[in-house]
Design a protein around this motif. Structure first.
Motif, PDB file in Angstrom:
ATOM      1  N   MET A 464     -33.675 -93.786 -63.028  1.00 20.47           N
ATOM      2  CA  MET A 464     -32.888 -93.273 -61.915  1.00 20.47           C
ATOM      3  C   MET A 464     -33.463 -91.960 -61.395  1.00 20.47           C
ATOM      4  O   MET A 464     -33.530 -91.725 -60.183  1.00 20.47           O
ATOM      5  CB  MET A 464     -31.432 -93.086 -62.356  1.00 20.47           C
ATOM      6  N   GLN A 465     -33.902 -91.095 -62.309  1.00 21.03           N
ATOM      7  CA  GLN A 465     -34.479 -89.828 -61.888  1.00 21.03           C
ATOM      8  C   GLN A 465     -35.765 -90.052 -61.102  1.00 21.03           C
ATOM      9  O   GLN A 465     -36.029 -89.368 -60.112  1.00 21.03           O
ATOM     10  CB  GLN A 465     -34.748 -88.950 -63.114  1.00 21.03           C
ATOM     11  N   LEU A 466     -36.565 -91.020 -61.565  1.00 21.25           N
ATOM     12  CA  LEU A 466     -37.795 -91.325 -60.852  1.00 21.25           C
ATOM     13  C   LEU A 466     -37.499 -91.816 -59.438  1.00 21.25           C
ATOM     14  O   LEU A 466     -38.156 -91.407 -58.475  1.00 21.25           O
ATOM     15  CB  LEU A 466     -38.579 -92.380 -61.624  1.00 21.25           C
ATOM     16  N   MET A 467     -36.502 -92.690 -59.304  1.00 20.56           N
ATOM     17  CA  MET A 467     -36.148 -93.177 -57.974  1.00 20.56           C
ATOM     18  C   MET A 467     -35.633 -92.040 -57.093  1.00 20.56           C
ATOM     19  O   MET A 467     -35.951 -91.953 -55.910  1.00 20.56           O
ATOM     20  CB  MET A 467     -35.089 -94.278 -58.098  1.00 20.56           C
ATOM     21  N   GLN A 468     -34.830 -91.133 -57.692  1.00 24.43           N
ATOM     22  CA  GLN A 468     -34.325 -89.992 -56.930  1.00 24.43           C
ATOM     23  C   GLN A 468     -35.467 -89.117 -56.426  1.00 24.43           C
ATOM     24  O   GLN A 468     -35.470 -88.659 -55.283  1.00 24.43           O
ATOM     25  CB  GLN A 468     -33.377 -89.166 -57.808  1.00 24.43           C
ATOM     26  N   THR A 630     -32.984 -97.663 -51.125  1.00 24.60           N
ATOM     27  CA  THR A 630     -31.797 -96.824 -51.289  1.00 24.60           C
ATOM     28  C   THR A 630     -30.530 -97.664 -51.266  1.00 24.60           C
ATOM     29  O   THR A 630     -29.603 -97.455 -52.062  1.00 24.60           O
ATOM     30  CB  THR A 630     -31.745 -95.764 -50.173  1.00 24.60           C
ATOM     31  N   ILE A 631     -30.475 -98.653 -50.360  1.00 24.02           N
ATOM     32  CA  ILE A 631     -29.308 -99.542 -50.300  1.00 24.02           C
ATOM     33  C   ILE A 631     -29.148-100.297 -51.611  1.00 24.02           C
ATOM     34  O   ILE A 631     -28.034-100.432 -52.142  1.00 24.02           O
ATOM     35  CB  ILE A 631     -29.448-100.525 -49.117  1.00 24.02           C
ATOM     36  N   ARG A 636     -25.662-101.143 -56.243  1.00 25.51           N
ATOM     37  CA  ARG A 636     -25.432-101.438 -57.661  1.00 25.51           C
ATOM     38  C   ARG A 636     -24.266-100.642 -58.225  1.00 25.51           C
ATOM     39  O   ARG A 636     -23.637-101.052 -59.197  1.00 25.51           O
ATOM     40  CB  ARG A 636     -26.702-101.133 -58.474  1.00 25.51           C
ATOM     41  N   GLU A 637     -23.984 -99.505 -57.629  1.00 25.91           N
ATOM     42  CA  GLU A 637     -22.932 -98.631 -58.149  1.00 25.91           C
ATOM     43  C   GLU A 637     -21.633 -98.721 -57.348  1.00 25.91           C
ATOM     44  O   GLU A 637     -20.690 -97.987 -57.635  1.00 25.91           O
ATOM     45  CB  GLU A 637     -23.424 -97.164 -58.146  1.00 25.91           C
ATOM     46  N   ASN A 638     -21.579 -99.569 -56.335  1.00 24.89           N
ATOM     47  CA  ASN A 638     -20.398 -99.661 -55.482  1.00 24.89           C
ATOM     48  C   ASN A 638     -20.008-101.126 -55.294  1.00 24.89           C
ATOM     49  O   ASN A 638     -20.869-101.989 -55.091  1.00 24.89           O
ATOM     50  CB  ASN A 638     -20.676 -99.028 -54.102  1.00 24.89           C
ATOM     51  N   LYS A 639     -18.713-101.403 -55.380  1.00 25.99           N
ATOM     52  CA  LYS A 639     -18.234-102.772 -55.196  1.00 25.99           C
ATOM     53  C   LYS A 639     -18.432-103.235 -53.764  1.00 25.99           C
ATOM     54  O   LYS A 639     -18.815-104.368 -53.512  1.00 25.99           O
ATOM     55  CB  LYS A 639     -16.763-102.871 -55.588  1.00 25.99           C
ATOM     56  N   ARG A 640     -18.113-102.354 -52.826  1.00 24.78           N
ATOM     57  CA  ARG A 640     -18.305-102.697 -51.414  1.00 24.78           C
ATOM     58  C   ARG A 640     -19.713-102.269 -51.002  1.00 24.78           C
ATOM     59  O   ARG A 640     -20.132-101.156 -51.246  1.00 24.78           O
ATOM     60  CB  ARG A 640     -17.237-102.041 -50.549  1.00 24.78           C
ATOM     61  N   LYS A 641     -20.451-103.177 -50.354  1.00 25.49           N
ATOM     62  CA  LYS A 641     -21.886-103.022 -50.176  1.00 25.49           C
ATOM     63  C   LYS A 641     -22.242-102.533 -48.763  1.00 25.49           C
ATOM     64  O   LYS A 641     -21.574-102.847 -47.781  1.00 25.49           O
ATOM     65  CB  LYS A 641     -22.615-104.352 -50.435  1.00 25.49           C
ATOM     66  N   ILE A 642     -23.347-101.776 -48.706  1.00 24.40           N
ATOM     67  CA  ILE A 642     -23.946-101.416 -47.423  1.00 24.40           C
ATOM     68  C   ILE A 642     -24.726-102.632 -46.898  1.00 24.40           C
ATOM     69  O   ILE A 642     -25.405-103.314 -47.660  1.00 24.40           O
ATOM     70  CB  ILE A 642     -24.899-100.217 -47.580  1.00 24.40           C
ATOM     71  N   ARG A 643     -24.627-102.886 -45.591  1.00 28.61           N
ATOM     72  CA  ARG A 643     -25.353-104.007 -44.988  1.00 28.61           C
ATOM     73  C   ARG A 643     -26.242-103.490 -43.861  1.00 28.61           C
ATOM     74  O   ARG A 643     -25.856-102.585 -43.114  1.00 28.61           O
ATOM     75  CB  ARG A 643     -24.383-105.062 -44.448  1.00 28.61           C
ATOM     76  N   LYS A 670     -19.814 -94.069 -53.643  1.00 27.52           N
ATOM     77  CA  LYS A 670     -20.030 -93.213 -54.805  1.00 27.52           C
ATOM     78  C   LYS A 670     -21.479 -92.754 -54.836  1.00 27.52           C
ATOM     79  O   LYS A 670     -22.386 -93.518 -54.570  1.00 27.52           O
ATOM     80  CB  LYS A 670     -19.709 -93.964 -56.097  1.00 27.52           C
ATOM     81  N   SER A 671     -21.722 -91.489 -55.211  1.00 28.63           N
ATOM     82  CA  SER A 671     -23.065 -90.968 -55.353  1.00 28.63           C
ATOM     83  C   SER A 671     -23.721 -91.576 -56.573  1.00 28.63           C
ATOM     84  O   SER A 671     -23.070 -91.910 -57.559  1.00 28.63           O
ATOM     85  CB  SER A 671     -23.044 -89.442 -55.493  1.00 28.63           C
ATOM     86  N   VAL A 672     -25.049 -91.735 -56.502  1.00 27.28           N
ATOM     87  CA  VAL A 672     -25.783 -92.278 -57.649  1.00 27.28           C
ATOM     88  C   VAL A 672     -26.695 -91.225 -58.268  1.00 27.28           C
ATOM     89  O   VAL A 672     -27.596 -91.546 -59.028  1.00 27.28           O
ATOM     90  CB  VAL A 672     -26.627 -93.498 -57.216  1.00 27.28           C
ATOM     91  N   CYS A 673     -26.476 -89.970 -57.970  1.00 26.66           N
ATOM     92  CA  CYS A 673     -27.297 -88.899 -58.537  1.00 26.66           C
ATOM     93  C   CYS A 673     -27.122 -88.839 -60.048  1.00 26.66           C
ATOM     94  O   CYS A 673     -26.031 -89.048 -60.574  1.00 26.66           O
ATOM     95  CB  CYS A 673     -26.923 -87.544 -57.940  1.00 26.66           C
TER      96      CYS A 673
END
Length: 675
Positions: A464-468, A630-631, A636-643, A670-673
């Motif tokens: 996750m840190q690498l992706m950030q 990013t999407i 992965r961390e949110n039930k409702r998805k970005i489209r 939700k933030s994924v930081c």
């Protein structure tokens, strides 16, 4: 071949009549084989493993010399193995149930259990090799594995484990496939089998690594096997060459792959197997290679007999592959109608190896492009990327399975050691060793759980840190050449009139620095940043830019959280790829609408439109890649998805009138930081 099938049918008729009158004890004594019978059966097994042309004569002689039903059953089991091994189309005549029922009626002994295990192993090969039913094969192999423990045929256990591994590979279950190959290696070592018998196990592991995309490990396995090629029986040599050729195919070395399959074809011909399953498997692979090497006439000539054979046999995987190659040939001629006909023929990829599915999908993208259906090509590309991304999950499962198996093997070895020591120790010594052993197992379990949990948590944090860091790196570099060019041009001719322009540029840089450290920002901040960016970037467009933002009030925008730089990247793409090359009026609109659950953001321009051919995964352009990655992380961390949806706007008179990108962002992301 025909004579052999007739002979097997006649043998079956005699055997079934014998089984019908053998109610329980078709043999005398304790059911043990004589030394002569054991030696004769072992010689027949070796002959079958080597695919010797004398095998059938040996089996006939054994059947004729058998003097009781159980011994005849021993020989008939090997006749069944011969029929399945040779790929005889009439093997449905083999009556598995009658033979199994006869053996089930006998008193359970190591010999009877070994015979039933052998029967189920042959039955599994029948389902796996001739009918491509991995589920049925797995059930048969699993029963064989259970029966062989404690039987007089325990030496067959590694082979059964390897067969289970192959069946799980066909079912696309790589973790279990790896488990059973590791189990086979462990059992082969425990049974102290010759090194030459372990070569096939490394071949299986090489195939799994190939399916997982670990080409270095796969090549290491195959090179080890090739150094011991002369030690393999014929069937294993053919298996090895098939997978070795596939390795070079999937790494793109088509000439090396063709050389391996030509080597396989010669081996099949030298052994008189001109009309065998292995020959047609070799031909269909060679047809694909000729296609990729541009030798289309050879590809058609090689494909036709193989396609006819597999269609008659009903092998769905091979037919799917043959149709895929035919699609590729049709596309080289621009014959999209043939491709459409093949797609409508009902091929299903539900149980097809994902590598073969990827080949089909590559031709489908070319098919869609030839028809001008770029949206379907883009969606197909996205699905292929998702399928390949799932390999990482399979790799993690495979490693976990390997760790669990090694732990299980260590525990089993410890148990055996304690059991052997207990035979020569008194009650106090046994109690002491059991206590020590139990304590050691508990410590190992605790250490394993702690280490596994810690390593997994650490690995996820690092990923996750690498992706950030990657996302931050992209967000912090808004066209650096563009910014420095503007600064150099303006500083060279600074005057009071330029103060406003430099101030706008300074605000742009400051806003970028403020937003680059966050993964989510308010939509108001994002749109303010976009205004700064367009006020600078729009000056470089010939003829100016008609830009506007239609959005709700600031109080509404401040409550909506969106991934930082998303709208800016879409606007930048519109200017760079859509408007910069357009003559005449240039329009760019950002529209925002919000309801109770979703905020819809649309970026529309009247530029040259979006071209799927500029979306090659190997391209260095990163805009849409950053948004897509990013999407995936946020979803992965949110039930409702970005489209996200990209489409070209058609012009009234034909052609393209611009491009429109629609982004649907659910409220309350939700933030994924990583904290």
């Amino acid at each position: 071949m025909r004579t052999c099938v007739i002979y097997i049918k006649s043998v079956l008729a005699v055997l079934v009549s014998c089984l019908a009158v053998s109610c329980g004890g078709g043999y005398g004594g304790d059911g043990m084989r004589t030394a002569e019978e054991t030696a004769a059966l072992a010689a027949a097994d070796d002959s079958l493993s080597a695919n010797s042309p004398r095998s059938l004569d040996m089996l006939k002689a054994g059947l004729e010399s058998a003097d009781d039903s159980l011994t005849r059953c021993d020989w008939y089991l090997r006749m069944m193995r011969y029929a399945v091994q040779r790929g005889m189309p009439d093997t449905l005549a083999l009556r598995w149930n009658e033979v199994d029922a006869y053996l089930a009626r006998q008193k359970r002994t190591p010999r009877v259990d070994g015979m039933r295990g052998m029967l189920l192993n042959i039955k599994g090969s029948h389902y796996y090799k001739l009918h491509y039913e991995p589920g049925m094969a797995i059930r048969a192999y699993s029963e064989a594995y259970s029966l062989l423990f404690g039987s007089d045929a325990e030496k067959r256990l590694p082979d059964v484990c390897a067969n289970l591994g192959d069946a799980y590979v066909s079912a696309n279950d790589m973790p279990r496939a790896a488990y059973w190959y590791r189990r086979a290696l462990f059992l082969a070592d425990s049974l102290q089998q010759p090194e030459k018998d372990n070569i096939s196990l490394y071949l299986g592991l090489g195939r799994i690594y190939l399916n997982l995309g670990d080409h270095d490990s796969s090549l290491e396995c195959y090179r080890t096997a090739d150094r011991n090629f002369s030690l393999m029986p014929l069937n294993m040599q053919l298996y090895f060459l098939t997978n070795y050729g596939n390795y070079y195919y999937y790494t793109g070395d088509y000439k090396a792959s063709l050389a391996v399959f030509q080597r396989m074809k010669k081996l099949v011909e030298d052994n008189g197997m001109h009309d065998s399953y292995d020959m047609y498997l070799c031909l269909v692979n060679m047809a694909d290679l000729y296609l990729n090497l541009g030798q289309y006439d050879l590809a058609r000539k090689t494909l036709e007999p193989a396609e006819a054979f597999f269609t008659k046999l009903g092998d769905e995987t091979a037919v799917y592959y043959a149709h895929t190659i035919r699609m590729g040939l049709a596309l080289k001629e621009g014959d999209t109608a043939t491709v459409r006909r093949l797609l409508d023929s009902g091929d299903s990829n539900a149980t097809i190896d994902f590598n073969i599915v990827n080949i089909r999908q590559r031709y489908l993208r070319e098919y869609y492009v030839q028809r001008g259906d770029y949206k379907a090509a883009y969606e197909n590309l996205g699905r292929s990327v998702e399928r390949n991304d799932s390999l990482k999950h399979n790799i993690a499962n495979m490693r976990a399975s390997e760790i669990m198996m090694r732990y299980e093997q260590d525990t089993l070895q410890l148990h055996h050691t304690l059991e052997m020591q207990a035979k020569d120790a008194d009650i106090r010594a046994v109690t002491l060793w059991l206590y020590v052993g139990g304590l050691l197992v508990v410590v190992l379990v605790l250490l394993f759980l702690y280490g596994y949990t810690f390593a997994r948590k650490r690995r996820l944090q690092l990923d996750m840190q690498l992706m950030q860091l990657r996302l931050m790196n992209v967000r912090q570099r808004i066209s650096p050449h563009f910014i420095f060019n503007v600064l150099n041009n303006r500083l060279a001719r600074t005057s009071p009139d330029d103060a406003g322009e430099l101030m706008t540029l300074a605000k742009l840089i400051r806003a970028n620095l403020n937003m680059s450290g966050r993964d989510l920002v308010s939509l108001k901040e994002e749109l303010d940043f976009v205004r700064f960016y367009v006020s600078v970037a729009g000056r470089d467009l010939r003829g100016g830019l008609d830009f506007g933002i239609d959005a709700p009030s600031d109080s509404v925008l401040e409550e909506v959280m969106v991934p930082s730089m998303f709208v800016q990247i879409l606007v930048e793409n519109s200017i760079k790829h859509g408007l910069k090359g357009r003559e005449g009026e240039k329009r760019l609109r950002v529209t925002v609408t919000c309801d109770g659950a979703t905020c819809n953001i649309t970026v529309a321009d009247n530029g040259t439109g979006f071209d799927i051919r500029r979306s090659d995964p190997s391209s260095t352009k990163t805009g849409l890649k950053v948004i897509r990655n990013t999407i995936n992380i946020i979803n992965r961390e949110n039930k409702r998805k970005i489209r996200l949806m990209v489409r070209n706007v058609p012009a009234p008179g034909g052609g393209i009138a611009g491009c429109e990108v629609a982004l649907a962002v659910p409220l309350g992301l939700k933030s994924v930081c990583v904290g």
